[in-house]
Design a protein around this motif. Sequence first.
Motif, PDB file in Angstrom:
ATOM      1  N   THR A  44       1.011  -1.237   0.199  1.00 28.88           N
ATOM      2  CA  THR A  44      -0.259  -0.127   0.575  1.00 28.88           C
ATOM      3  C   THR A  44       1.191   1.070  -0.245  1.00 28.88           C
ATOM      4  N   GLY A  45       1.597   1.115   0.137  1.00 23.45           N
ATOM      5  CA  GLY A  45       3.183   2.288  -0.155  1.00 23.45           C
ATOM      6  C   GLY A  45       3.635   2.501  -1.413  1.00 23.45           C
ATOM      7  N   ARG A  46       3.772   4.206  -0.760  1.00 20.36           N
ATOM      8  CA  ARG A  46       3.969   4.262  -3.195  1.00 20.36           C
ATOM      9  C   ARG A  46       5.142   5.292  -2.418  1.00 20.36           C
ATOM     10  N   SER A  47       5.481   6.306  -1.139  1.00 21.92           N
ATOM     11  CA  SER A  47       6.708   7.332  -0.788  1.00 21.92           C
ATOM     12  C   SER A  47       6.860   7.418   0.306  1.00 21.92           C
ATOM     13  N   PRO A  48       7.201   6.234   1.116  1.00 21.28           N
ATOM     14  CA  PRO A  48       6.395   7.094   2.514  1.00 21.28           C
ATOM     15  C   PRO A  48       8.004   7.416   2.855  1.00 21.28           C
ATOM     16  N   ILE A  49       8.038   8.161   3.817  1.00 21.87           N
ATOM     17  CA  ILE A  49       8.822   8.634   4.927  1.00 21.87           C
ATOM     18  C   ILE A  49       9.461   8.061   5.891  1.00 21.87           C
ATOM     19  N   LEU A  50      10.740   7.989   6.601  1.00 21.85           N
ATOM     20  CA  LEU A  50      11.061   6.962   7.103  1.00 21.85           C
ATOM     21  C   LEU A  50      12.250   8.259   7.938  1.00 21.85           C
ATOM     22  N   PHE A  51      10.974   8.307   9.396  1.00 19.31           N
ATOM     23  CA  PHE A  51      11.863   9.511  10.802  1.00 19.31           C
ATOM     24  C   PHE A  51      11.184   9.227  12.065  1.00 19.31           C
ATOM     25  N   PRO A  52      11.526   8.570  12.907  1.00 22.18           N
ATOM     26  CA  PRO A  52      12.903   8.518  13.382  1.00 22.18           C
ATOM     27  C   PRO A  52      13.774   7.065  13.046  1.00 22.18           C
ATOM     28  N   ILE A  53      13.281   6.605  12.513  1.00 20.67           N
ATOM     29  CA  ILE A  53      14.524   5.545  12.471  1.00 20.67           C
ATOM     30  C   ILE A  53      14.251   4.318  11.071  1.00 20.67           C
ATOM     31  N   VAL A  54      15.236   3.955  10.658  1.00 22.83           N
ATOM     32  CA  VAL A  54      14.963   3.199   9.622  1.00 22.83           C
ATOM     33  C   VAL A  54      15.091   1.460   9.011  1.00 22.83           C
ATOM     34  N   GLY A  55      13.775   0.862   8.650  1.00 24.47           N
ATOM     35  CA  GLY A  55      14.098  -0.531   8.963  1.00 24.47           C
ATOM     36  C   GLY A  55      13.181  -0.566  10.792  1.00 24.47           C
ATOM     37  N   VAL A  63      15.351   2.035  22.777  1.00 23.56           N
ATOM     38  CA  VAL A  63      16.214   2.841  24.172  1.00 23.56           C
ATOM     39  C   VAL A  63      16.750   3.533  23.619  1.00 23.56           C
ATOM     40  N   ILE A  64      15.881   4.899  24.471  1.00 29.26           N
ATOM     41  CA  ILE A  64      16.286   6.176  24.024  1.00 29.26           C
ATOM     42  C   ILE A  64      17.028   6.439  25.777  1.00 29.26           C
ATOM     43  N   ASP A  65      18.629   6.549  25.960  1.00 27.44           N
ATOM     44  CA  ASP A  65      18.985   7.025  27.453  1.00 27.44           C
ATOM     45  C   ASP A  65      18.095   6.107  28.394  1.00 27.44           C
ATOM     46  N   GLY A  66      18.577   5.023  27.767  1.00 30.27           N
ATOM     47  CA  GLY A  66      17.786   3.573  28.776  1.00 30.27           C
ATOM     48  C   GLY A  66      15.861   2.989  29.061  1.00 30.27           C
ATOM     49  N   LYS A  67      15.671   4.239  28.258  1.00 30.94           N
ATOM     50  CA  LYS A  67      13.881   3.776  28.456  1.00 30.94           C
ATOM     51  C   LYS A  67      13.380   3.427  27.086  1.00 30.94           C
ATOM     52  N   PRO A  68      12.947   2.265  27.178  1.00 32.76           N
ATOM     53  CA  PRO A  68      12.543   1.606  26.261  1.00 32.76           C
ATOM     54  C   PRO A  68      10.660   2.545  25.401  1.00 32.76           C
ATOM     55  N   TYR A  69      11.068   2.354  24.410  1.00 32.79           N
ATOM     56  CA  TYR A  69       9.770   2.555  23.593  1.00 32.79           C
ATOM     57  C   TYR A  69       9.093   2.264  22.507  1.00 32.79           C
ATOM     58  N   ALA A  70       8.126   1.547  22.266  1.00 34.65           N
ATOM     59  CA  ALA A  70       7.294   0.976  20.849  1.00 34.65           C
ATOM     60  C   ALA A  70       7.607   1.768  19.590  1.00 34.65           C
ATOM     61  N   MET A  71       8.494   1.278  18.916  1.00 35.07           N
ATOM     62  CA  MET A  71       8.193   1.815  17.260  1.00 35.07           C
ATOM     63  C   MET A  71       8.433   0.748  16.431  1.00 35.07           C
ATOM     64  N   ALA A  72       7.644   0.575  15.802  1.00 38.70           N
ATOM     65  CA  ALA A  72       6.758  -0.302  14.878  1.00 38.70           C
ATOM     66  C   ALA A  72       8.360   0.186  13.600  1.00 38.70           C
ATOM     67  N   GLN A  73       8.306  -0.385  12.334  1.00 40.12           N
ATOM     68  CA  GLN A  73       9.146  -0.490  11.711  1.00 40.12           C
ATOM     69  C   GLN A  73       8.984   1.053  11.000  1.00 40.12           C
TER      70      GLN A  73
END
Length: 289
Positions: A44-55, A63-73
């Motif tokens: 369904t994608g066409r030209s998505p922008i990847l931020f703040p992670i790629v993949g 994990v940011i400064d030792g704290k976990p955060y849910a982050m989809a692909q």
Amino acid sequence: MPTLTEIGNDHLAVAVSSLGAEMQVLKTSDGKDLLWNGDAAYWTGRSPILFPIVGKAPDDTVVIDGKPYAMAQHGIARRREFALVESGPNVCRHELTANDDTKAAYPFDFSLLLEHRLEGASLTVSATVTNRGAEPMPYGLGFHPAFLWPLPGAEGKPHAVTLANGGEPPLLRLEGGLLSEEPRRSPFHGGRLVLDKSQFEQDAMIFPEGTGTALTYGAEGAPSLQFGFENLPNLALWQKPGAPFICIEPWHGMAASHGKGPELKDRPYTLTLPAGESMRHGFTVTVAA
């Protein structure tokens, strides 16, 4: 509901959605589509922008400064509404700024400004990341545009990706969506890679370095697409197996390494932006006869 913003000139027409600031249409003035149409039978994608992670992140958690955060692909931007901040005949700009929703997944005060600009037969898509907070901000940024394979006017002809630098960069593959650090022999020969659908049976082909700042995609004796990259040292090529498109993906940042930890700042090619500073990334695609 997402809204579409259209820009155009005598050569190209573009439409950009407010959802993810994602380009939905790229076509020539005579109506030939160059961009994938998002058919859900494949992707369904066409030209998505990847931020703040790629993949991917391990277990979809950073994990940011030792704290976990849910982050989809591929991060949070492609699923968020951007505000249209400028629209003209040949340019449009969309912006995503941090709010309580984004900070639940990425706890930084940021701005992500996406610009689509036409000049002649060229489209430039750029992303400017700004750290509006008081602490250093780690991030990755990538583009994921899908172009038709075959291109209009090149049906039945072999398509190739040709690097302007003539390089033969080493290849990395993914294991369970995470990056294998074992380099494989380059599929490029003298800077040229003839595309074959079997190349994507093992997911994306990823080139961390050595692809340079320019390439051409197309078939001999037919119209082609010429690319230039700004501040995007990594390249991936991807096709959903059997689909009639190829994604030409310039990145600054990659999937987390297989077997390594989930800390965001430790991901390959992650940038850390000082407080109050901005960084621009972009690519230009030109339709060549």
